[in-house]
Write a protein that holds these residues in place. Sequence first.
Motif, PDB file in Angstrom:
ATOM      1  N   ARG A 184       0.732  -1.128   0.056  1.00 49.33           N
ATOM      2  CA  ARG A 184      -0.095  -0.149  -0.086  1.00 49.33           C
ATOM      3  C   ARG A 184       0.866   1.252  -0.080  1.00 49.33           C
ATOM      4  NH1 ARG A 184      -5.071  -0.308   3.107  1.00 49.33           N
ATOM      5  NH2 ARG A 184      -5.204   1.486   2.261  1.00 49.33           N
ATOM      6  N   THR A 185       0.417   2.218  -0.570  1.00 45.15           N
ATOM      7  CA  THR A 185       1.159   3.515  -0.752  1.00 45.15           C
ATOM      8  C   THR A 185       0.054   4.727  -0.068  1.00 45.15           C
ATOM      9  OG1 THR A 185       2.296   2.850  -2.661  1.00 45.15           O
ATOM     10  CG2 THR A 185       2.273   5.294  -2.154  1.00 45.15           C
ATOM     11  N   PHE A 186       0.818   5.461   0.968  1.00 48.43           N
ATOM     12  CA  PHE A 186       0.156   6.586   1.519  1.00 48.43           C
ATOM     13  C   PHE A 186       0.933   7.674   1.082  1.00 48.43           C
ATOM     14  CE2 PHE A 186      -1.205   2.888   4.066  1.00 48.43           C
ATOM     15  CZ  PHE A 186      -2.588   2.886   4.006  1.00 48.43           C
ATOM     16  N   PRO A 232      -7.033   8.788  10.508  1.00 49.86           N
ATOM     17  CA  PRO A 232      -6.759   9.260  11.846  1.00 49.86           C
ATOM     18  C   PRO A 232      -5.689   8.509  12.429  1.00 49.86           C
ATOM     19  CG  PRO A 232      -8.911   8.912  11.292  1.00 49.86           C
ATOM     20  CD  PRO A 232      -8.327   8.250  10.048  1.00 49.86           C
ATOM     21  N   GLY A 233      -4.861   9.178  13.418  1.00 50.02           N
ATOM     22  CA  GLY A 233      -4.056   8.708  14.198  1.00 50.02           C
ATOM     23  C   GLY A 233      -2.455   8.715  13.396  1.00 50.02           C
ATOM     24  N   ALA A 234      -2.477   8.745  12.063  1.00 47.67           N
ATOM     25  CA  ALA A 234      -1.499   8.440  11.185  1.00 47.67           C
ATOM     26  C   ALA A 234      -0.515   9.815  11.167  1.00 47.67           C
ATOM     27  CB  ALA A 234      -1.800   8.109   9.871  1.00 47.67           C
ATOM     28  N   HIS A 235       0.024   9.796  12.194  1.00 45.52           N
ATOM     29  CA  HIS A 235       1.194  11.363  12.188  1.00 45.52           C
ATOM     30  C   HIS A 235       2.262  10.927  13.276  1.00 45.52           C
ATOM     31  CE1 HIS A 235      -0.781  11.835  16.459  1.00 45.52           C
ATOM     32  NE2 HIS A 235      -2.007  11.513  15.795  1.00 45.52           N
ATOM     33  N   VAL A 261       4.234   3.868  12.668  1.00 47.96           N
ATOM     34  CA  VAL A 261       2.827   4.256  12.961  1.00 47.96           C
ATOM     35  C   VAL A 261       1.762   3.598  11.965  1.00 47.96           C
ATOM     36  CG1 VAL A 261       1.133   6.031  13.299  1.00 47.96           C
ATOM     37  CG2 VAL A 261       3.414   6.238  14.249  1.00 47.96           C
ATOM     38  N   ILE A 262       1.844   3.813  10.686  1.00 45.21           N
ATOM     39  CA  ILE A 262       1.092   3.335   9.703  1.00 45.21           C
ATOM     40  C   ILE A 262       0.817   1.577   9.706  1.00 45.21           C
ATOM     41  CG2 ILE A 262       0.518   2.795   7.253  1.00 45.21           C
ATOM     42  CD1 ILE A 262       1.680   5.959   6.844  1.00 45.21           C
ATOM     43  N   GLU A 263       1.980   0.896   9.966  1.00 49.88           N
ATOM     44  CA  GLU A 263       2.040  -0.645  10.215  1.00 49.88           C
ATOM     45  C   GLU A 263       1.256  -0.806  11.529  1.00 49.88           C
ATOM     46  OE1 GLU A 263       5.862  -2.767   7.963  1.00 49.88           O
ATOM     47  OE2 GLU A 263       6.003  -1.753  10.175  1.00 49.88           O
ATOM     48  N   MET A 264       1.278  -0.151  12.568  1.00 49.75           N
ATOM     49  CA  MET A 264       0.938  -0.542  13.804  1.00 49.75           C
ATOM     50  C   MET A 264      -0.710  -0.312  13.497  1.00 49.75           C
ATOM     51  SD  MET A 264       3.135   0.594  17.034  1.00 49.75           S
ATOM     52  CE  MET A 264       2.876   2.543  16.432  1.00 49.75           C
ATOM     53  N   LEU A 294      -2.461  -0.132  10.990  1.00 50.49           N
ATOM     54  CA  LEU A 294      -3.085  -1.381   9.749  1.00 50.49           C
ATOM     55  C   LEU A 294      -3.274  -2.563  10.520  1.00 50.49           C
ATOM     56  CD1 LEU A 294      -1.499  -0.434   6.415  1.00 50.49           C
ATOM     57  CD2 LEU A 294      -3.879   0.195   7.226  1.00 50.49           C
ATOM     58  N   GLU A 295      -2.592  -2.734  11.641  1.00 49.22           N
ATOM     59  CA  GLU A 295      -2.926  -4.232  12.354  1.00 49.22           C
ATOM     60  C   GLU A 295      -4.372  -4.219  13.019  1.00 49.22           C
ATOM     61  OE1 GLU A 295       0.285  -4.336  15.165  1.00 49.22           O
ATOM     62  OE2 GLU A 295       1.757  -4.957  13.947  1.00 49.22           O
ATOM     63  N   ASP A 296      -4.898  -3.145  13.156  1.00 51.96           N
ATOM     64  CA  ASP A 296      -6.273  -3.013  13.721  1.00 51.96           C
ATOM     65  C   ASP A 296      -7.259  -3.277  12.450  1.00 51.96           C
ATOM     66  OD1 ASP A 296      -5.253  -2.501  16.197  1.00 51.96           O
ATOM     67  OD2 ASP A 296      -5.368  -0.202  16.077  1.00 51.96           O
ATOM     68  N   GLY A 297      -6.971  -3.393  11.335  1.00 48.79           N
ATOM     69  CA  GLY A 297      -7.821  -3.512  10.364  1.00 48.79           C
ATOM     70  C   GLY A 297      -7.852  -2.414   9.253  1.00 48.79           C
ATOM     71  N   GLU A 298      -8.620  -2.550   8.223  1.00 45.90           N
ATOM     72  CA  GLU A 298      -8.612  -1.609   7.273  1.00 45.90           C
ATOM     73  C   GLU A 298      -9.273  -0.188   7.700  1.00 45.90           C
ATOM     74  OE1 GLU A 298      -8.028  -0.227   3.456  1.00 45.90           O
ATOM     75  OE2 GLU A 298      -7.307  -2.354   4.213  1.00 45.90           O
ATOM     76  N   PRO A 299      -8.130   0.663   7.355  1.00 46.11           N
ATOM     77  CA  PRO A 299      -8.663   2.113   8.122  1.00 46.11           C
ATOM     78  C   PRO A 299      -9.792   2.712   7.404  1.00 46.11           C
ATOM     79  CG  PRO A 299      -6.661   2.417   6.631  1.00 46.11           C
ATOM     80  CD  PRO A 299      -7.030   1.051   6.678  1.00 46.11           C
ATOM     81  N   GLN A 300     -10.740   3.489   8.348  1.00 46.48           N
ATOM     82  CA  GLN A 300     -11.779   4.309   7.693  1.00 46.48           C
ATOM     83  C   GLN A 300     -11.152   5.694   7.422  1.00 46.48           C
ATOM     84  OE1 GLN A 300     -14.821   3.506   6.926  1.00 46.48           O
ATOM     85  NE2 GLN A 300     -14.728   1.245   7.822  1.00 46.48           N
TER      86      GLN A 300
END
Length: 70
Positions: free
Chosen positions: A2-4, A25-28, A44-47, A49-55
């Motif tokens: 994935r690319t952000f 949200p939270g990706a900072h 941070v992004i990897e962590m 994404l461990e919670d599932g697909e972001p909204q």
Amino acid sequence: MRTFSAVIERCPSTGLLVGYVPGFPGAHSQGETVEELQANLHEVIEMLLEDGEPQLEADFVSLQQICVAS
């Protein structure tokens, strides 16, 4: 894979680079160098994404420079 896209700014009070992923949200994070900030954002992004697909609250489109006469 994935690319952000991240926005990076320099905090005037600390001099640190601050980065965030628009609409994620939270990706900072922050860092003293672009490389450190990039590694921190990656972690941070990897962590997150461990919670599932972001909204995502928005989709990043582009950055534009606007010139005005001063």
